[in-house]
Scaffold this motif. Sequence first.
Motif, PDB file in Angstrom:
ATOM      1  N   ALA B 250       0.838  -1.200   0.000  1.00  0.00           N
ATOM      2  CA  ALA B 250       0.000   0.000   0.000  1.00  0.00           C
ATOM      3  C   ALA B 250       0.872   1.248   0.000  1.00  0.00           C
ATOM      4  CB  ALA B 250      -0.927  -0.013   1.211  1.00  0.00           C
ATOM      5  N   LEU B 253       2.563   1.731  -3.344  1.00  0.00           N
ATOM      6  CA  LEU B 253       1.673   2.234  -4.393  1.00  0.00           C
ATOM      7  C   LEU B 253       1.538   3.756  -4.257  1.00  0.00           C
ATOM      8  CD1 LEU B 253      -0.235   1.774  -6.740  1.00  0.00           C
ATOM      9  CD2 LEU B 253      -2.055   1.295  -5.110  1.00  0.00           C
ATOM     10  N   LEU B 269      -0.681   2.497   5.163  1.00  0.00           N
ATOM     11  CA  LEU B 269       0.015   1.231   5.387  1.00  0.00           C
ATOM     12  C   LEU B 269      -0.887   0.025   5.197  1.00  0.00           C
ATOM     13  CD1 LEU B 269       2.108   2.110   8.546  1.00  0.00           C
ATOM     14  CD2 LEU B 269       2.864   2.005   6.186  1.00  0.00           C
ATOM     15  N   ASN B 270      -2.163   0.175   5.547  1.00  0.00           N
ATOM     16  CA  ASN B 270      -2.992  -1.030   5.497  1.00  0.00           C
ATOM     17  C   ASN B 270      -4.004  -0.990   4.354  1.00  0.00           C
ATOM     18  OD1 ASN B 270      -5.278   0.424   6.387  1.00  0.00           O
ATOM     19  ND2 ASN B 270      -4.552   0.238   8.506  1.00  0.00           N
ATOM     20  N   GLU B 271      -4.629  -2.138   4.173  1.00  0.00           N
ATOM     21  CA  GLU B 271      -5.562  -2.367   3.087  1.00  0.00           C
ATOM     22  C   GLU B 271      -6.728  -1.382   3.113  1.00  0.00           C
ATOM     23  OE1 GLU B 271      -6.400  -6.549   3.396  1.00  0.00           O
ATOM     24  OE2 GLU B 271      -8.309  -6.131   2.420  1.00  0.00           O
ATOM     25  N   CYS B 274      -5.891   2.114   2.207  1.00  0.00           N
ATOM     26  CA  CYS B 274      -5.524   2.164   0.800  1.00  0.00           C
ATOM     27  C   CYS B 274      -6.775   2.207  -0.069  1.00  0.00           C
ATOM     28  CB  CYS B 274      -4.665   0.951   0.475  1.00  0.00           C
ATOM     29  SG  CYS B 274      -3.977   0.993  -1.173  1.00  0.00           S
ATOM     30  N   VAL B 275      -7.762   1.371   0.267  1.00  0.00           N
ATOM     31  CA  VAL B 275      -9.015   1.347  -0.492  1.00  0.00           C
ATOM     32  C   VAL B 275      -9.669   2.728  -0.424  1.00  0.00           C
ATOM     33  CG1 VAL B 275     -11.353   0.386  -0.568  1.00  0.00           C
ATOM     34  CG2 VAL B 275      -9.404  -1.123  -0.152  1.00  0.00           C
ATOM     35  N   LEU B 278      -7.772   5.308  -2.553  1.00  0.00           N
ATOM     36  CA  LEU B 278      -7.934   5.080  -3.986  1.00  0.00           C
ATOM     37  C   LEU B 278      -9.359   5.423  -4.442  1.00  0.00           C
ATOM     38  CD1 LEU B 278      -5.854   1.820  -4.599  1.00  0.00           C
ATOM     39  CD2 LEU B 278      -5.203   4.193  -5.010  1.00  0.00           C
ATOM     40  N   SER B 279     -10.356   5.147  -3.596  1.00  0.00           N
ATOM     41  CA  SER B 279     -11.717   5.516  -4.001  1.00  0.00           C
ATOM     42  C   SER B 279     -11.830   7.031  -4.159  1.00  0.00           C
ATOM     43  CB  SER B 279     -12.783   5.069  -2.991  1.00  0.00           C
ATOM     44  OG  SER B 279     -12.353   4.029  -2.218  1.00  0.00           O
ATOM     45  N   LEU B 281      -9.453   9.031  -4.833  1.00  0.00           N
ATOM     46  CA  LEU B 281      -8.673   9.420  -6.006  1.00  0.00           C
ATOM     47  C   LEU B 281      -9.487   9.191  -7.275  1.00  0.00           C
ATOM     48  CD1 LEU B 281      -5.981  10.203  -7.392  1.00  0.00           C
ATOM     49  CD2 LEU B 281      -5.339   7.811  -7.267  1.00  0.00           C
ATOM     50  N   LEU B 282     -10.125   8.022  -7.338  1.00  0.00           N
ATOM     51  CA  LEU B 282     -10.885   7.686  -8.538  1.00  0.00           C
ATOM     52  C   LEU B 282     -12.084   8.599  -8.704  1.00  0.00           C
ATOM     53  CD1 LEU B 282     -10.662   3.797  -8.326  1.00  0.00           C
ATOM     54  CD2 LEU B 282      -9.576   5.265 -10.019  1.00  0.00           C
ATOM     55  N   GLU B 283     -12.643   9.058  -7.581  1.00  0.00           N
ATOM     56  CA  GLU B 283     -13.792   9.957  -7.690  1.00  0.00           C
ATOM     57  C   GLU B 283     -13.377  11.397  -7.887  1.00  0.00           C
ATOM     58  OE1 GLU B 283     -16.302   9.113  -4.385  1.00  0.00           O
ATOM     59  OE2 GLU B 283     -16.728   7.093  -5.151  1.00  0.00           O
TER      60      GLU B 283
END
Lengths: 287, 295, 268
Positions: B250, B253, B269-271, B274-275, B278-279, B281-283
């Motif tokens: 993570a 990335l 650091l963790n999942e 990170c999710v 990224l969400s 970022l994508l939005e």
Amino acid sequence: MIITTENLTYKYGVGTPFEKTALNNVSIGIEDGDYVGIIGHTGSGKSTLISHFNAILKPTSGRVYVDGEDLWQENKLKRIQTRFKVGLVFQYPEYQLFEDTVYNDIAFGPKNMGLSDKDIEQRVMMATEFVGLDKKYLEKSPFDLSGGQKRRVAIAGVMAMSPKVLVLDEPAAGLDPRGRDEILARIREYHQETKSTVLLVSHSMEDIAKNANSIIVMNRAECMMHASVKEVFEKAEELEKIGLDIPQITKVFISLNKLGYKVSPDIYTVEDARDEIMRCIKDGDVK
Amino acid sequence: MSNIKTEIIKTENISFSYNPEENSALVLDGIDLEIEQNSFVAILGHNGSGKSTLAKNFNGILLPTGGKVYACGIDTAQSDKILEIRRNMGMVFQNPDNQIIATVVDEDIAFALENLGVPHDEMVQRVDEALEIVGMTEYKHHAPHRLSGGQKQRVAIAGIIAMRPKCLIMDEPTAMLDPKGRKEVMATIKRLKSEQGVTVVLITHYMDEAVQADRVIVMDDGKILVDGTPEYVFQNVGLLHSVALDVPQAAELMYKLREYDIKVPISVLNEKDCVEVLSKLLEGKIDNNHREFNL
Amino acid sequence: MIKDITIGQYFPGDSVIHKMDPRMKIILTVVYIAALFMVKNFWGFLLTGGLLIVIILISKIPVQTVLKGIKPLLFIIVFTAFFNIFYGTGAPVFPDIGWLAWLKWGGLRNAAFMVIRIVLLITGTSFMTYTTSPVMLTDALERLISPLRYIKVPVHELAMMMTIAMRFIPTLTDETEKITNAQKARGADFETGNIIRRAKALIPILIPLIVSAFRRAEELADAMECRCYNGGDGRTRYKIYSFSLRDYIAAFIVLAVFVSIILINVFI
């Protein structure tokens, strides 16, 4: 197919209170030139399986074919010859070093093959190069080397036999990240240059994802899956159920995919992850 | 003297060399370190960075060639106090096979207590207690060589915990274990810290383990390279890579996205985090105005 | 296979025999052996054999396991029986068959006695190790010989060495197998050739094994130091042994058998 097993079954300690089925009816085929990752938790039968490929273990029932020949129909001498076709690197192979010099240790396998001194030298040089070991170590005692270098010497000792199939059981275990990356890179190079078949047993899904083309998943003495990396990782949930870890980044992308984002769930490496995110942003097509 | 109470380990400019007479290379070179009571410290570094040597200096298995080490306030060079130091600074090693002495689990756990001259009744009680803490009670009468790697390592930990140490120093306790064994050992370590108030010093190669610590110390070439919270340390992706260490995927990335000038936070650091990042970022909630990148 | 040898192996359990004081077990085993060698006729064997059967039943160790323990020694048993048959004295078994004249009743009797004696000896003594953990055994031995420390015998050190040796036997056995397989994978041949060739073939196994044993010893020494080991002085014991009723009962039974054998020898 370079290696095939037919209903391969192996039981330990038959007739004792510790009897245990280590392999149960395993039928698989390994394609010539493939790079196969073998995963499964401890006790799933991975190590037992690979020990059958060069006749270290005799099946309780079932058959093993190497290069089309049924191993246990052949005479003993022929069977020993198989050991030169399928080179097996066991876990912590540095503990098998015994010669006075690195050169002699790497030469042990080729010598057993009965090669001439000239051929042996050529094999040793080739193997030394493949594992990325400096030639200045060849005349040193293997016991004076560092842990990572000893590991390379041990792997070179098997590569020097020029086996058609190279099988490695956890070749990176206990190494630090640099040692691990280097060893795996060397193995990858060996695979590409010699076009030989490589089987990599590992606990690390990340290492498998980075290196292998196909994966065999072992669980409870059986072959649970044998498919391409993509197909196997698609079943992430099943893998987690049998106690295997999938890469952190794969979990992230599976979650994102489930949340409805248009990202691929088949992401195994950080580089792929970055490219996928960048692609999405560029396309502007995210949800 | 008052500050000694909160620090369980204190080193003052220690250096170490295996052959000081022959001027051989320094394995440790000027380490100044204070480790607080009931903290969980992870020490990272590639092989040969000096981390194991440092750990062995913490409980007087090795003595520094220069400088001082204080364990629980006691100078480790005081040879008459060495048992007190060892009792308080328990140490677990990498290979569980090479630290189990007896052929039955409970008898092995009693080994340290026998050495310390603990009275019999108390010993029995402390052995049971240690087994309970590491969750190995049902294996009390088993032979260690029939256990899994993770179980063996928990027995080794119990053998130390029975001494009721203030600090547990672990030298790559998970390096030889499979993922399941690693999880078992990590869960045990964390429980020791939270329930028993033990200070934990964990030497490891695994970043996912280091992330769980309160503090991460990165060593290179006998020196301390970075020292801080996991969030702080794993921001230094480039630096860690330069000394051949991994970072959690993570964090890596995030680092790689920032190379493209995308302003994602650095300390992920963790999942779950990170999710989330990224969400966002994508939005389009995260600034990514540099869209001219070549793929 | 090295793994087939069950002598010296411990089978955990919690039968009365398992729970007996190991010191008493050692003493009674010695008495049992003495009794066995005093037996002069089948009545005596019946008695010791009966005792052994009772022990087997109480200890709940499977009979197959017991029989397996005899298997590796079968050769010695057959061998001694064979010689006893040949060198017998007394009346011939088949007085009318000339070529069987060497077969005498005395020889048969001696051979039978020998076989029974060896089997009873092996099974009887192996019960001590079957039902007593090696640590307890060394512990008990240490305690039984501890008076020797007054004549400067390093009793504690000896016992510690034995304990560690026993702890590492399975580890080193596993390791030997691993190294053997690794060298086989490099084409080493341990199965053909003359004795010298085969002995030479062992070098690739022995050297790594010795190197590994030293490495383990070094790590173990560190681990022992970390657990405050500093010799035998001031040590307390986890296992405390005291004779209880069952030990006295066992002692009574074994001694009764012993005395009966003497009586049988005298009166029958």
